[in-house]
Design a protein around this motif. Structure first.
Motif, PDB file in Angstrom:
ATOM      1  N   GLY A 166      15.208 -26.718 -62.244  1.00 27.42           N
ATOM      2  CA  GLY A 166      16.493 -26.327 -62.837  1.00 27.42           C
ATOM      3  C   GLY A 166      17.651 -27.072 -62.219  1.00 27.42           C
ATOM      4  O   GLY A 166      17.468 -27.958 -61.379  1.00 27.42           O
ATOM      5  N   ASP A 167      18.857 -26.705 -62.647  1.00 19.49           N
ATOM      6  CA  ASP A 167      20.064 -27.361 -62.155  1.00 19.49           C
ATOM      7  C   ASP A 167      20.981 -26.283 -61.586  1.00 19.49           C
ATOM      8  O   ASP A 167      21.326 -25.326 -62.300  1.00 19.49           O
ATOM      9  CB  ASP A 167      20.740 -28.096 -63.315  1.00 19.49           C
ATOM     10  N   ALA A 168      21.347 -26.399 -60.317  1.00 17.19           N
ATOM     11  CA  ALA A 168      22.168 -25.345 -59.695  1.00 17.19           C
ATOM     12  C   ALA A 168      23.081 -25.933 -58.631  1.00 17.19           C
ATOM     13  O   ALA A 168      22.756 -26.936 -57.992  1.00 17.19           O
ATOM     14  CB  ALA A 168      21.272 -24.282 -59.063  1.00 17.19           C
ATOM     15  N   LEU A 169      24.225 -25.285 -58.469  1.00 15.86           N
ATOM     16  CA  LEU A 169      25.199 -25.644 -57.440  1.00 15.86           C
ATOM     17  C   LEU A 169      25.528 -24.387 -56.653  1.00 15.86           C
ATOM     18  O   LEU A 169      25.809 -23.349 -57.255  1.00 15.86           O
ATOM     19  CB  LEU A 169      26.474 -26.172 -58.126  1.00 15.86           C
ATOM     20  N   ALA A 170      25.484 -24.471 -55.330  1.00 14.09           N
ATOM     21  CA  ALA A 170      25.850 -23.331 -54.485  1.00 14.09           C
ATOM     22  C   ALA A 170      27.284 -23.495 -54.004  1.00 14.09           C
ATOM     23  O   ALA A 170      27.681 -24.583 -53.574  1.00 14.09           O
ATOM     24  CB  ALA A 170      24.906 -23.232 -53.289  1.00 14.09           C
ATOM     25  N   VAL A 171      28.046 -22.409 -54.087  1.00 15.40           N
ATOM     26  CA  VAL A 171      29.451 -22.433 -53.650  1.00 15.40           C
ATOM     27  C   VAL A 171      29.727 -21.178 -52.826  1.00 15.40           C
ATOM     28  O   VAL A 171      29.311 -20.083 -53.218  1.00 15.40           O
ATOM     29  CB  VAL A 171      30.405 -22.451 -54.881  1.00 15.40           C
ATOM     30  N   MET A 177      10.848 -16.723 -77.979  1.00 18.77           N
ATOM     31  CA  MET A 177      12.247 -16.639 -78.406  1.00 18.77           C
ATOM     32  C   MET A 177      13.134 -17.443 -77.447  1.00 18.77           C
ATOM     33  O   MET A 177      12.971 -17.366 -76.239  1.00 18.77           O
ATOM     34  CB  MET A 177      12.688 -15.171 -78.413  1.00 18.77           C
ATOM     35  N   SER A 178      14.079 -18.200 -78.007  1.00 20.55           N
ATOM     36  CA  SER A 178      14.997 -18.932 -77.153  1.00 20.55           C
ATOM     37  C   SER A 178      16.301 -18.151 -77.028  1.00 20.55           C
ATOM     38  O   SER A 178      16.808 -17.601 -78.012  1.00 20.55           O
ATOM     39  CB  SER A 178      15.276 -20.310 -77.758  1.00 20.55           C
ATOM     40  N   PHE A 179      16.836 -18.111 -75.839  1.00 15.43           N
ATOM     41  CA  PHE A 179      18.123 -17.449 -75.623  1.00 15.43           C
ATOM     42  C   PHE A 179      19.283 -18.420 -75.832  1.00 15.43           C
ATOM     43  O   PHE A 179      20.432 -18.042 -75.651  1.00 15.43           O
ATOM     44  CB  PHE A 179      18.171 -16.823 -74.230  1.00 15.43           C
ATOM     45  N   GLY A 180      18.992 -19.664 -76.179  1.00 14.46           N
ATOM     46  CA  GLY A 180      20.048 -20.608 -76.508  1.00 14.46           C
ATOM     47  C   GLY A 180      20.946 -20.966 -75.339  1.00 14.46           C
ATOM     48  O   GLY A 180      22.136 -21.218 -75.518  1.00 14.46           O
ATOM     49  N   GLU A 226      15.986 -20.672 -68.433  1.00 13.67           N
ATOM     50  CA  GLU A 226      16.290 -20.813 -69.866  1.00 13.67           C
ATOM     51  C   GLU A 226      17.129 -22.057 -70.136  1.00 13.67           C
ATOM     52  O   GLU A 226      17.641 -22.220 -71.250  1.00 13.67           O
ATOM     53  CB  GLU A 226      17.020 -19.563 -70.372  1.00 13.67           C
ATOM     54  N   GLY A 227      17.334 -22.905 -69.123  1.00 14.96           N
ATOM     55  CA  GLY A 227      17.987 -24.197 -69.357  1.00 14.96           C
ATOM     56  C   GLY A 227      19.460 -24.253 -69.013  1.00 14.96           C
ATOM     57  O   GLY A 227      20.093 -25.295 -69.188  1.00 14.96           O
ATOM     58  N   ALA A 228      20.035 -23.135 -68.539  1.00 10.97           N
ATOM     59  CA  ALA A 228      21.451 -23.178 -68.154  1.00 10.97           C
ATOM     60  C   ALA A 228      21.602 -23.860 -66.799  1.00 10.97           C
ATOM     61  O   ALA A 228      20.689 -23.836 -65.965  1.00 10.97           O
ATOM     62  CB  ALA A 228      22.023 -21.765 -68.092  1.00 10.97           C
ATOM     63  N   LYS A 229      22.775 -24.455 -66.585  1.00 12.45           N
ATOM     64  CA  LYS A 229      23.150 -24.934 -65.251  1.00 12.45           C
ATOM     65  C   LYS A 229      23.869 -23.768 -64.578  1.00 12.45           C
ATOM     66  O   LYS A 229      24.773 -23.187 -65.194  1.00 12.45           O
ATOM     67  CB  LYS A 229      24.070 -26.142 -65.367  1.00 12.45           C
TER      68      LYS A 229
END
Ligand SMILES: NC(=O)c1ccc[n+]([C@@H]2O[C@H](COP(=O)([O-])OP(=O)(O)OC[C@H]3O[C@@H](n4cnc5c(N)ncnc54)[C@H](OP(=O)(O)O)[C@@H]3O)[C@@H](O)[C@H]2O)c1
Length: 256
Positions: free
Chosen positions: A56-61, A1-4, A30-33
């Motif tokens: 994945g794609d992530a930014l730390a703040v 199942m994909s969570f979109g 699941e592909g979110a940034k």
């Protein structure tokens, strides 16, 4: 199942460890940034690095949710880096006091209310205009079963978590017309640094286990499914709800 979640951008506060880290990692899988935030960049940067290392794609703040300017800057950093915000997870919480509520002084009340209630509102105020830019979105508030049924020693915290649940319902009503769904997650005892006293003190953990039909302490992964669902288009007709994951503890003692 994909969570979109492909192409979606999620902000998660308090993501340097525990439940927030697990939610951020799940969104990234699941592909979110994901924009992962905590008070200390040195603590949260490794979470972003691990997500990137896993593809994945992530930014730390660095963001203390007690500081409105830092919260606004957090949302702006997400917009500057990824161009949009679709999901905001209010997870950064605190509990500086364990004991009789009667003896909690104003300093304890102020600190707990400021992080657990006003901090969530600061994030929501900053995030809503960004969610509006993309036609709507998701706000997910980490509450607690303590906000539904009081837990001994956790009275002040319980009051703030009850406020989070009511805040969720109030804002679900107010933001429904903007296609923004606002929901809460209410975990029972989950094994993190935050709850260590509850699962690492034998007399307390035995009492917790006696009151938990599942017969075990929860793990951060037990919270992730609800966080995925509530961030996903699968929950577009769900707003103002509280999803509980407590191994059945709200049902009462397994010993009758
Ligand atoms: N664990 C449980 O049993 C349980 C049960 C029910 C509900 N919850 C709720 O779930 C949420 C996460 O809890 P957890 O168990 O994962 O706790 P945790 O392991 O202690 O993590 C808390 C996170 O919040 C950050 N943080 C704390 N105060 C902050 C502030 N003012 N501004 C920004 N970040 C802040 C911490 O990072 P830095 O120190 O790096 O800032 C850390 O990343 C909380 O809202 C908690 O109330 C937990």
């Amino acid at each position: 199942m994909s969570f979109g979640l492909d192409g979606k951008v999620a902000i998660v506060t308090g993501a340097s460890r525990g439940i927030g880290q697990a939610i951020a990692e799940a969104y990234a899988r699941e592909g979110a940034k994901v924009v992962v935030a905590s008070r200390d960049l040195a603590r949260v940067a490794p979470v972003a690095e691990a997500i990137q290392a896993a593809g994945g794609d992530a930014l730390a703040v660095a963001c203390h949710t007690g500081d409105e300017a830092q919260v606004k800057a957090l949302v702006q950093a997400a917009l500057d880096t990824y161009g949009r915000v679709d999901i905001a997870v209010n997870n950064a919480g605190t509990n500086p006091y364990f004991g009789p509520t009667l003896f909690a002084d104003d300093g304890i009340w102020s600190k707990t209310l400021d992080t657990n209630v006003l901090g969530y509102m600061r994030v929501i105020r900053a995030a809503v205009p960004a969610l509006q830019q993309v036609g709507g979105g998701k706000i997910i508030n980490l509450a607690s079963t303590a906000g539904i049924n009081p837990m001994p020693g956790l009275g002040v915290y319980a009051v703030t978590k009850a406020a989070v649940i009511h805040m969720t319902k109030v804002l679900a009503q107010e933001l429904g017309g903007l296609n923004i769904q606002v929901n809460a997650i209410a975990p029972g005892v989950i094994r993190t640094k935050f709850s260590r006293l509850l699962w690492d003190t034998p007399e307390i953990s035995e009492r917790v286990l006696r009151g938990t039909p599942a017969g075990r302490i929860g793990e951060v992964e037990d919270v992730v499914g609800a966080a995925l669902y509530l961030a996903s288009p699968l929950s577009d007709y769900t707003t103002g709800t509280v999803m509980v994951m407590d191994g059945g503890a709200l049902l009462g003692s397994v010993e009758g």
